[in-house]
Design a protein around this motif. Structure first.
Motif, PDB file in Angstrom:
ATOM      1  N   SER A 121     -82.880  48.847 -24.721  1.00  0.00           N
ATOM      2  CA  SER A 121     -81.509  49.758 -25.506  1.00  0.00           C
ATOM      3  C   SER A 121     -81.206  49.248 -26.462  1.00  0.00           C
ATOM      4  CB  SER A 121     -80.463  49.190 -23.842  1.00  0.00           C
ATOM      5  OG  SER A 121     -79.545  50.973 -24.318  1.00  0.00           O
ATOM      6  N   ASN A 122     -81.460  50.237 -27.955  1.00  0.00           N
ATOM      7  CA  ASN A 122     -80.616  50.376 -28.685  1.00  0.00           C
ATOM      8  C   ASN A 122     -81.065  51.717 -29.396  1.00  0.00           C
ATOM      9  OD1 ASN A 122     -83.393  49.808 -30.844  1.00  0.00           O
ATOM     10  ND2 ASN A 122     -83.017  47.718 -28.387  1.00  0.00           N
ATOM     11  N   TYR A 123     -80.631  52.436 -30.812  1.00  0.00           N
ATOM     12  CA  TYR A 123     -80.593  53.170 -31.368  1.00  0.00           C
ATOM     13  C   TYR A 123     -82.081  53.114 -32.125  1.00  0.00           C
ATOM     14  CZ  TYR A 123     -80.126  51.546 -35.996  1.00  0.00           C
ATOM     15  OH  TYR A 123     -80.485  50.791 -37.224  1.00  0.00           O
ATOM     16  N   LEU A 124     -82.986  51.936 -32.098  1.00  0.00           N
ATOM     17  CA  LEU A 124     -83.806  51.856 -32.986  1.00  0.00           C
ATOM     18  C   LEU A 124     -85.339  52.093 -31.807  1.00  0.00           C
ATOM     19  CD1 LEU A 124     -84.057  49.342 -35.844  1.00  0.00           C
ATOM     20  CD2 LEU A 124     -83.840  51.804 -35.811  1.00  0.00           C
ATOM     21  N   ASN A 125     -84.826  51.969 -30.404  1.00  0.00           N
ATOM     22  CA  ASN A 125     -86.309  51.945 -29.392  1.00  0.00           C
ATOM     23  C   ASN A 125     -87.571  50.930 -29.623  1.00  0.00           C
ATOM     24  OD1 ASN A 125     -86.906  52.790 -26.733  1.00  0.00           O
ATOM     25  ND2 ASN A 125     -87.588  54.897 -27.699  1.00  0.00           N
ATOM     26  N   GLN A 126     -86.761  50.043 -30.624  1.00  0.00           N
ATOM     27  CA  GLN A 126     -88.050  48.807 -30.227  1.00  0.00           C
ATOM     28  C   GLN A 126     -86.778  47.668 -29.521  1.00  0.00           C
ATOM     29  OE1 GLN A 126     -91.129  49.604 -32.278  1.00  0.00           O
ATOM     30  NE2 GLN A 126     -90.792  51.236 -32.442  1.00  0.00           N
ATOM     31  N   PRO A 127     -88.387  46.993 -29.206  1.00  0.00           N
ATOM     32  CA  PRO A 127     -87.991  45.536 -28.353  1.00  0.00           C
ATOM     33  C   PRO A 127     -87.088  44.621 -29.245  1.00  0.00           C
ATOM     34  CG  PRO A 127     -90.219  45.725 -28.030  1.00  0.00           C
ATOM     35  CD  PRO A 127     -89.622  47.098 -29.044  1.00  0.00           C
ATOM     36  N   LEU A 128     -85.839  44.394 -29.265  1.00  0.00           N
ATOM     37  CA  LEU A 128     -85.755  43.054 -29.847  1.00  0.00           C
ATOM     38  C   LEU A 128     -86.057  41.790 -29.668  1.00  0.00           C
ATOM     39  CD1 LEU A 128     -81.782  43.744 -29.348  1.00  0.00           C
ATOM     40  CD2 LEU A 128     -83.033  44.727 -30.858  1.00  0.00           C
ATOM     41  N   ALA A 144     -81.619  39.423 -28.251  1.00  0.00           N
ATOM     42  CA  ALA A 144     -81.323  39.999 -26.737  1.00  0.00           C
ATOM     43  C   ALA A 144     -80.523  38.980 -25.953  1.00  0.00           C
ATOM     44  CB  ALA A 144     -82.500  40.238 -26.417  1.00  0.00           C
ATOM     45  N   PHE A 145     -80.712  37.607 -26.497  1.00  0.00           N
ATOM     46  CA  PHE A 145     -80.224  36.649 -25.220  1.00  0.00           C
ATOM     47  C   PHE A 145     -78.477  36.693 -26.373  1.00  0.00           C
ATOM     48  CE2 PHE A 145     -78.627  32.210 -25.496  1.00  0.00           C
ATOM     49  CZ  PHE A 145     -77.941  31.939 -23.567  1.00  0.00           C
ATOM     50  N   LEU A 146     -78.694  36.569 -27.088  1.00  0.00           N
ATOM     51  CA  LEU A 146     -76.942  36.615 -27.812  1.00  0.00           C
ATOM     52  C   LEU A 146     -76.398  38.334 -27.349  1.00  0.00           C
ATOM     53  CD1 LEU A 146     -74.993  35.326 -29.523  1.00  0.00           C
ATOM     54  CD2 LEU A 146     -76.050  36.287 -31.670  1.00  0.00           C
ATOM     55  N   ARG A 147     -76.988  39.180 -27.813  1.00  0.00           N
ATOM     56  CA  ARG A 147     -76.567  40.378 -27.254  1.00  0.00           C
ATOM     57  C   ARG A 147     -76.265  40.307 -25.510  1.00  0.00           C
ATOM     58  NH1 ARG A 147     -79.616  45.995 -26.645  1.00  0.00           N
ATOM     59  NH2 ARG A 147     -77.250  47.366 -26.791  1.00  0.00           N
TER      60      ARG A 147
END
Length: 332
Positions: free
Chosen positions: A254-261, A266-269
């Motif tokens: 779920s991010n504005y670029l619609n690309q997986p982190l 993702a862990f930090l987020r």
């Protein structure tokens, strides 16, 4: 009949972004980057990624665990299929379907948690007495199977009832047989605790389908690591396994670029989101298995929400301070 396909980008349709969640918006427009040491950030993320991979290696089930659990799942499945085919002998149970669900199915099982979940759907209204009778009959079938084999004591199978159904286990592995039924029968279950358990068991079908269709290897690693951390922190205990799975996918996709982190991002987020109140009534992560009409955290109490924020802030401080190995309980 219980599953539906969800697209990863559906996670974009949340109502209110959590405060200071930069991946949810174009940070270059709203939060212009200030001068900072890119080297420090690179070191943090490199160490973070290495530590997460090391921890995932530790958490992966051993070959022995995988073999013994697969062997037990095969035995239990064969017994249940026998009960389904021998309708005259086992007509009272009316078992119609058997499905794998849970971490064993999702590929997020951890070492030391050698448990697989099998869900059986009954074409009738379940009762506690019916489940008890089923456990007795299954135990008898297991004894018959083991009577014609030489079975070491550590591999001898036992059966016990649980709040969700029954468990079949030995010293090395355990299979939880969850009791479920079809929607028209759920509302007819008179025992409140059993009705709640059956609803929970049925929900596991959609949860497993969601993980199968919408996760990636990073999401599974993140889920496994988060479960390890949460299990060791009492203030995070209100976060259940489904919340962790859905939240891991949310953090990655779920991010504005619609690309997986990446895994480290993702862990930090994830801990940034928890620290700023993603699991409070004002925000929340929409439940993709409930048409996004409810959040996965809607059942949390205010005290639990506060505990999660407090614990996550402490963990996040350690991560940003370069103490991720302490958080993950890694030693040199």
């Amino acid at each position: 009949m219980y599953g539906r396909k969800f697209q990863r980008n559906q996670f974009l349709y949340y109502q209110t972004p959590s405060p200071f969640d930069l991946p949810s918006l174009n940070e270059s427009l709203y939060f212009p980057k200030v001068n900072e040491s890119d080297n420090d950030s690179m070191i943090l993320h490199t160490n973070l990624l290495n530590s997460l991979y090391r921890k995932n290696t530790q958490l992966n089930p051993s070959n022995f665990e995988g073999f013994t659990l697969n062997e037990l799942v095969t035995k239990v499945t064969s017994i249940i299929r026998h009960m389904m085919s021998a309708q005259n002998e086992f007509q009272a149970f009316r078992i119609k379907e058997i499905l794998q669900v849970g971490s064993f199915k999702n590929g997020t099982m951890r070492c030391g948690k050698n448990v697989a979940d099998l869900l059986i759907l009954l074409d009738r209204v379940p009762t506690t007495m019916l489940v008890q009778e089923m456990s007795v009959r299954m135990h008898a079938l297991l004894n018959d199977m083991q009577s014609v084999q030489i079975v070491p004591k550590c591999e001898y199978l036992s059966v016990e009832m649980t709040s969700k159904g029954l468990d079949i286990f030995n010293d090395s592995a355990r299979v939880s047989v969850l009791i479920g039924t079809y929607p028209e029968y759920v509302i007819k279950i008179s025992e409140e605790n059993l009705r709640t358990a059956v609803k929970h068991n049925i929900a596991a079908i959609q949860h497993s389908k969601f993980m199968e269709e919408n996760s990636n290897p990073f999401a599974k690693i993140l889920s496994r690591v988060l479960k390890f951390i949460i299990e060791r922190n009492e203030k995070l205990s209100a976060i259940n396994p489904w919340m962790i799975d859905a939240f891991a996918c949310y953090s990655i996709f779920s991010n504005y670029l619609n690309q997986p982190l990446s895994l480290n991002q993702a862990f930090l987020r994830a801990f940034q989101l928890l620290s700023t109140g993603i699991f409070t009534i004002s925000y929340g992560v929409p439940d993709p298995c409930k048409n996004f009409q409810f959040s996965i955290n809607h059942h949390l109490h205010v005290a639990e929400e506060k505990d999660i924020i407090e614990a996550a802030q402490g963990i996040l401080n350690k991560i940003l301070d370069g103490k991720v190995d302490e958080v993950l309980e890694l030693s040199d």
